[in-house]
Design a protein around this motif. Structure first.
Motif, short mmCIF file in Angstrom:
data_model
loop_
_atom_site.label_atom_id
_atom_site.label_comp_id
_atom_site.label_asym_id
_atom_site.label_seq_id
_atom_site.Cartn_x
_atom_site.Cartn_y
_atom_site.Cartn_z
N ALA A 278 11.14 -37.35 -5.17
CA ALA A 278 10.11 -36.77 -6.03
C ALA A 278 10.54 -35.37 -6.46
N ILE A 279 10.63 -35.15 -7.76
CA ILE A 279 11.09 -33.87 -8.31
C ILE A 279 9.94 -33.17 -9.01
N GLU A 280 9.66 -31.94 -8.61
CA GLU A 280 8.58 -31.16 -9.24
C GLU A 280 9.04 -29.72 -9.43
N LYS A 281 8.94 -29.24 -10.66
CA LYS A 281 9.46 -27.92 -11.01
C LYS A 281 8.53 -26.77 -10.61
N SER A 282 7.22 -26.97 -10.73
CA SER A 282 6.26 -25.90 -10.44
C SER A 282 6.17 -25.64 -8.94
N PRO A 283 6.45 -24.42 -8.47
CA PRO A 283 6.38 -24.13 -7.04
C PRO A 283 4.98 -24.36 -6.45
N SER B 185 3.99 -27.30 -3.60
CA SER B 185 3.42 -27.06 -2.27
C SER B 185 2.43 -28.15 -1.90
N PHE B 186 1.68 -28.66 -2.88
CA PHE B 186 0.74 -29.75 -2.61
C PHE B 186 1.46 -31.09 -2.47
N LEU B 187 2.53 -31.27 -3.23
CA LEU B 187 3.34 -32.49 -3.09
C LEU B 187 3.84 -32.63 -1.65
N ILE B 188 4.36 -31.54 -1.09
CA ILE B 188 4.84 -31.55 0.28
C ILE B 188 3.71 -31.90 1.25
N VAL C 142 13.26 -45.08 -5.90
CA VAL C 142 12.54 -44.59 -7.07
C VAL C 142 12.81 -43.10 -7.22
N VAL C 143 13.13 -42.66 -8.44
CA VAL C 143 13.22 -41.22 -8.72
C VAL C 143 12.08 -40.86 -9.66
N ASP C 144 11.20 -39.98 -9.19
CA ASP C 144 10.06 -39.51 -9.97
C ASP C 144 10.46 -38.16 -10.57
N MET C 145 10.70 -38.13 -11.87
CA MET C 145 11.21 -36.93 -12.52
C MET C 145 10.16 -35.84 -12.73
N PHE C 146 8.90 -36.23 -12.75
CA PHE C 146 7.79 -35.29 -12.98
C PHE C 146 6.71 -35.58 -11.94
N ALA C 147 7.01 -35.30 -10.69
CA ALA C 147 6.19 -35.82 -9.59
C ALA C 147 4.79 -35.24 -9.51
N GLY C 148 4.61 -33.98 -9.94
CA GLY C 148 3.30 -33.37 -9.74
C GLY C 148 2.96 -33.32 -8.27
N ILE C 149 1.75 -33.75 -7.92
CA ILE C 149 1.34 -33.79 -6.51
C ILE C 149 1.65 -35.15 -5.88
N GLY C 150 2.39 -35.99 -6.63
CA GLY C 150 2.69 -37.33 -6.16
C GLY C 150 1.81 -38.38 -6.79
N HIS C 151 1.23 -38.05 -7.95
CA HIS C 151 0.29 -38.93 -8.63
C HIS C 151 0.75 -40.40 -8.63
N LEU C 152 1.93 -40.64 -9.15
CA LEU C 152 2.44 -42.00 -9.33
C LEU C 152 3.34 -42.47 -8.20
N SER C 153 4.07 -41.54 -7.59
CA SER C 153 5.06 -41.97 -6.60
C SER C 153 4.50 -42.14 -5.19
N ASN D 129 -7.60 -45.43 -3.79
CA ASN D 129 -6.73 -46.56 -3.47
C ASN D 129 -6.00 -46.36 -2.14
N GLY D 130 -6.68 -45.70 -1.19
CA GLY D 130 -6.08 -45.48 0.12
C GLY D 130 -5.08 -44.36 0.17
N ILE D 131 -4.94 -43.59 -0.93
CA ILE D 131 -4.01 -42.47 -1.01
C ILE D 131 -4.80 -41.17 -0.94
N LYS D 132 -4.30 -40.20 -0.17
CA LYS D 132 -4.92 -38.88 -0.11
C LYS D 132 -4.14 -37.92 -1.01
N TYR D 133 -4.85 -37.36 -1.98
CA TYR D 133 -4.24 -36.38 -2.88
C TYR D 133 -4.89 -35.02 -2.65
N LYS D 134 -4.15 -34.09 -2.07
CA LYS D 134 -4.65 -32.72 -1.93
C LYS D 134 -4.18 -31.92 -3.13
#
Length: 282
Positions: A157-162, A166-169, A133-144, A99-104
């Motif tokens: 975007a909030i993600e607990k796993s370091p 790193s991929f979210l950034i 929007v506050v994404d409480m479980f952002a992951g790699i940015g799946h939804l946000s 959908n035009g989004i790049k997910y690494k």
């Protein structure tokens, strides 16, 4: 080439190659379906194919055009980590475009469900320009990411796993939304913002109800919360909204159900469901 016709061409070619190498009868057990994330393939393999798994993976990779093949495993744990077996290739980091989004992401260690594509597309459409929007479980940015890229929303975007963080950034930079998307590598319960969000994403499952009080504190009056959870079939349709409504009331909020959608089957007799809820402070 349309996906269906391409798959119809791939399957006979794979069978043609492997029928020369596998014992009679095993060719019929070859996977008819697979998951492709970027150029990494996730392949379900039956136990009968165990002695030939690496050769099978090699053939699928060559015919489909994948650099790496993983054997399908299970997703578990607090960080929704995968448990796959590496069958072919070495590099499990890829960029998946949707959908035009790049997910690494690292497919071997970070959860990404292609089956959730409709919800990711929907989030791109519900977001409004400029809303927070506050994404409480952002992951790699799946939804946000779709909300920031297509909806032009501002996102925390909030993600607990370091490792996932790193991929979210990287994904924020890959999609050019640094100006309206900020990421925090913390437990969302430690997030200090209160009464700030026009919309809250709760893209987690199983234990999501434990985080409802925090979502309510983050939300503004009349904000919309997208509440995900897993629900046994026997408890639907009253759940998961009934639990959300009860907890909201205990914390001084009224809750109005706007919409409810089934994302996918999570396990036999259990569904992954999302409820869109508008909350009102009493």
């Amino acid at each position: 080439m349309p996906r269906k016709s391409r798959t119809q061409l791939i399957k006979p070619r794979i069978r043609e190659i492997l029928s020369q190498e596998l014992p009679e009868g095993l060719v019929q057990l070859l996977p008819k379906h697979w998951v492709q994330i970027g150029d990494v393939l996730i392949l379900p393999l039956r136990e009968e194919l165990e002695p030939y798994k690496r050769r099978i993976a090699e053939v699928y990779a060559e015919v489909i055009g994948a650099k790496t093949v993983l054997r399908k495993g299970h997703i578990s744990g607090e960080f929704r980590e995968t448990n796959y077996e590496l069958l072919y290739g070495r590099d499990t980091v890829t960029i998946h475009v949707e959908n035009g989004i790049k997910y690494k992401l690292d497919v071997d260690r970070v959860m990404f469900s292609p089956a959730n594509v409709k919800e990711r597309v929907r989030m791109a459409k519900v977001a409004k320009p400029g809303e927070l929007v506050v994404d409480m479980f952002a992951g790699i940015g799946h939804l946000s990411l779709p909300m920031a890229v297509h909806g032009k929303a501002r996102v925390i975007a909030i993600e607990k796993s370091p490792y996932t963080f790193s991929f979210l950034i990287e994904n924020i930079e890959l999609n050019g939304v640094q100006d309206r998307m900020t990421a925090y590598n913390i437990d969302n319960r430690d997030f200090q913002g209160e009464n700030i969000a026009d919309r809250v994403l709760m893209g987690y499952v199983i234990k999501t109800a434990e985080f409802i009080p925090k979502a309510l504190s983050i939300a503004k009056d009349e904000a919309v919360i997208h509440y995900h959870n897993t629900v046994p079939e026997r408890l639907r349709p009253r759940e998961p909204f009934e639990t959300f409504q009860r907890i909201a009331k205990e914390h001084g909020y009224e809750a109005e159900k706007l919409n409810e959608l089934v994302i996918k089957r999570y396990a036999p007799g259990v569904w992954h469901v999302v409820v869109d809820v508008r909350v009102f402070k009493q």
